[in-house]
Design a protein around this motif. Sequence first.
Motif, PDB file in Angstrom:
ATOM      1  N   THR A  28      25.509   6.491  58.120  1.00 59.63           N
ATOM      2  CA  THR A  28      26.201   7.699  57.694  1.00 59.63           C
ATOM      3  C   THR A  28      27.027   8.207  58.869  1.00 59.63           C
ATOM      4  O   THR A  28      26.530   8.273  59.995  1.00 59.63           O
ATOM      5  CB  THR A  28      25.218   8.791  57.241  1.00 59.63           C
ATOM      6  OG1 THR A  28      24.452   8.299  56.145  1.00 59.63           O
ATOM      7  CG2 THR A  28      25.958  10.050  56.809  1.00 59.63           C
ATOM      8  N   ASP A  52      29.570  11.463  59.831  1.00 59.66           N
ATOM      9  CA  ASP A  52      30.186  12.743  59.494  1.00 59.66           C
ATOM     10  C   ASP A  52      31.025  13.193  60.677  1.00 59.66           C
ATOM     11  O   ASP A  52      30.570  13.139  61.831  1.00 59.66           O
ATOM     12  CB  ASP A  52      29.115  13.795  59.192  1.00 59.66           C
ATOM     13  CG  ASP A  52      28.416  13.554  57.870  1.00 59.66           C
ATOM     14  OD1 ASP A  52      29.043  13.786  56.830  1.00 59.66           O
ATOM     15  OD2 ASP A  52      27.248  13.123  57.883  1.00 59.66           O
ATOM     16  N   LYS A  73      34.894  15.676  61.779  1.00 57.82           N
ATOM     17  CA  LYS A  73      36.069  16.452  61.400  1.00 57.82           C
ATOM     18  C   LYS A  73      37.304  15.709  61.900  1.00 57.82           C
ATOM     19  O   LYS A  73      37.328  15.228  63.036  1.00 57.82           O
ATOM     20  CB  LYS A  73      35.996  17.864  61.987  1.00 57.82           C
ATOM     21  CG  LYS A  73      34.830  18.693  61.451  1.00 57.82           C
ATOM     22  CD  LYS A  73      34.835  20.100  62.010  1.00 57.82           C
ATOM     23  CE  LYS A  73      33.627  20.885  61.549  1.00 57.82           C
ATOM     24  NZ  LYS A  73      33.566  21.024  60.079  1.00 57.82           N
ATOM     25  N   ASP A  80      36.674  17.932  56.793  1.00 56.94           N
ATOM     26  CA  ASP A  80      35.415  17.208  56.860  1.00 56.94           C
ATOM     27  C   ASP A  80      35.563  15.822  56.242  1.00 56.94           C
ATOM     28  O   ASP A  80      36.119  15.670  55.144  1.00 56.94           O
ATOM     29  CB  ASP A  80      34.315  17.965  56.117  1.00 56.94           C
ATOM     30  CG  ASP A  80      33.914  19.255  56.824  1.00 56.94           C
ATOM     31  OD1 ASP A  80      33.932  19.283  58.074  1.00 56.94           O
ATOM     32  OD2 ASP A  80      33.590  20.239  56.133  1.00 56.94           O
ATOM     33  N   HIS A 120      33.092  12.553  55.255  1.00 55.94           N
ATOM     34  CA  HIS A 120      31.723  12.054  55.090  1.00 55.94           C
ATOM     35  C   HIS A 120      31.797  10.621  54.592  1.00 55.94           C
ATOM     36  O   HIS A 120      32.339  10.355  53.518  1.00 55.94           O
ATOM     37  CB  HIS A 120      30.942  12.920  54.097  1.00 55.94           C
ATOM     38  CG  HIS A 120      29.582  12.383  53.763  1.00 55.94           C
ATOM     39  ND1 HIS A 120      28.503  12.473  54.619  1.00 55.94           N
ATOM     40  CD2 HIS A 120      29.126  11.717  52.663  1.00 55.94           C
ATOM     41  CE1 HIS A 120      27.444  11.917  54.067  1.00 55.94           C
ATOM     42  NE2 HIS A 120      27.791  11.437  52.886  1.00 55.94           N
ATOM     43  N   GLU A 152      29.361   7.300  53.901  1.00 54.63           N
ATOM     44  CA  GLU A 152      27.974   6.840  53.772  1.00 54.63           C
ATOM     45  C   GLU A 152      27.954   5.429  53.214  1.00 54.63           C
ATOM     46  O   GLU A 152      28.526   5.154  52.155  1.00 54.63           O
ATOM     47  CB  GLU A 152      27.182   7.768  52.856  1.00 54.63           C
ATOM     48  CG  GLU A 152      25.720   7.339  52.681  1.00 54.63           C
ATOM     49  CD  GLU A 152      24.934   8.264  51.775  1.00 54.63           C
ATOM     50  OE1 GLU A 152      23.710   8.075  51.661  1.00 54.63           O
ATOM     51  OE2 GLU A 152      25.553   9.169  51.175  1.00 54.63           O
ATOM     52  N   SER A 174      34.038  10.862  51.211  1.00 56.01           N
ATOM     53  CA  SER A 174      34.678  12.103  50.787  1.00 56.01           C
ATOM     54  C   SER A 174      35.517  12.636  51.941  1.00 56.01           C
ATOM     55  O   SER A 174      35.147  12.504  53.115  1.00 56.01           O
ATOM     56  CB  SER A 174      33.649  13.147  50.343  1.00 56.01           C
ATOM     57  OG  SER A 174      32.815  13.539  51.414  1.00 56.01           O
ATOM     58  N   ASN A 190      28.998  12.664  64.066  1.00 57.57           N
ATOM     59  CA  ASN A 190      27.550  12.451  63.960  1.00 57.57           C
ATOM     60  C   ASN A 190      27.321  11.135  63.230  1.00 57.57           C
ATOM     61  O   ASN A 190      27.792  10.944  62.114  1.00 57.57           O
ATOM     62  CB  ASN A 190      26.908  13.615  63.187  1.00 57.57           C
ATOM     63  CG  ASN A 190      25.395  13.592  63.261  1.00 57.57           C
ATOM     64  OD1 ASN A 190      24.774  12.550  63.110  1.00 57.57           O
ATOM     65  ND2 ASN A 190      24.806  14.753  63.474  1.00 57.57           N
TER      66      ASN A 190
END
Length: 255
Positions: free
Chosen positions: A34, A36, A38, A116, A118, A120, A130, A170
């Motif tokens: 995963t 994450d 910006k 943002d 994301h 995964e 996303s 992250n």
Amino acid sequence: IEDNVLKLTKNVGSMLGGFIIDDLDAGATIYGFTADFKLLIGGGNQADGFSFSFGPDVPDAGISEEGAGSGLSVCFDTYDNGGGEAPAIDIKKGGVIIASFKQGAAALMRKNAFVDVHLEVKNDGSLTLSVAGTVVYNNLVGAFVPTAGRFGLGARTGGATDNHFVDDLNLTTITAAPTHPVVTSASPQGADARPDAVVTVTIQDKAGATVNASAVKVKFDGADVAANVSKTGDTTTVTHDPPGVLASLSAHTVN
């Protein structure tokens, strides 16, 4: 890194930036992850884009918007070279596009403000992405092959330019193999699929969990359909030939 932000390129011509995150798991096979973060793209006149890659051979070098290595690349391509290939958010496997999102891509990714992202990849290999709260890909299969590897972020400008900044990254990796059969490929995919294409899905057995080919049932757009199912070794292949020609610019689901 400037102002606590990773600045892969600024709004300056002919820049190429790369940021490498070396193997986080001491050579262990990564079955998923995963990510994450910006992402800011903008401030110039739209070129050339940003990429996020994972694989065993991501190089110690600048990385363009096309990604790098023989693994997975998620490519935010903002500049149309004349072939209508961009703006787009592309998913690549080994440098080959397997899915391309174009409609509304520029407005989604190029806001000249942090949005943002994301990403995964589950340990069954399915990918969900996303951007700015919009799901671009949902459980896309066939883009990821488990391997040891490392991550690479990159961006490029040319005669046209943009800022390409990343913040609050992250990463969480998955080293546990799946314990159930997984879909390893599905076709057709992407906006260029033929309207008369045959749907093909391959499923691979995993230790202690095998597919009973005689019990496979298929739904196409929510309706039960006839399908051909065959099994060779640990691989089950399912095919369905939809009647007639499918509507263009429409998404279809197979279960």
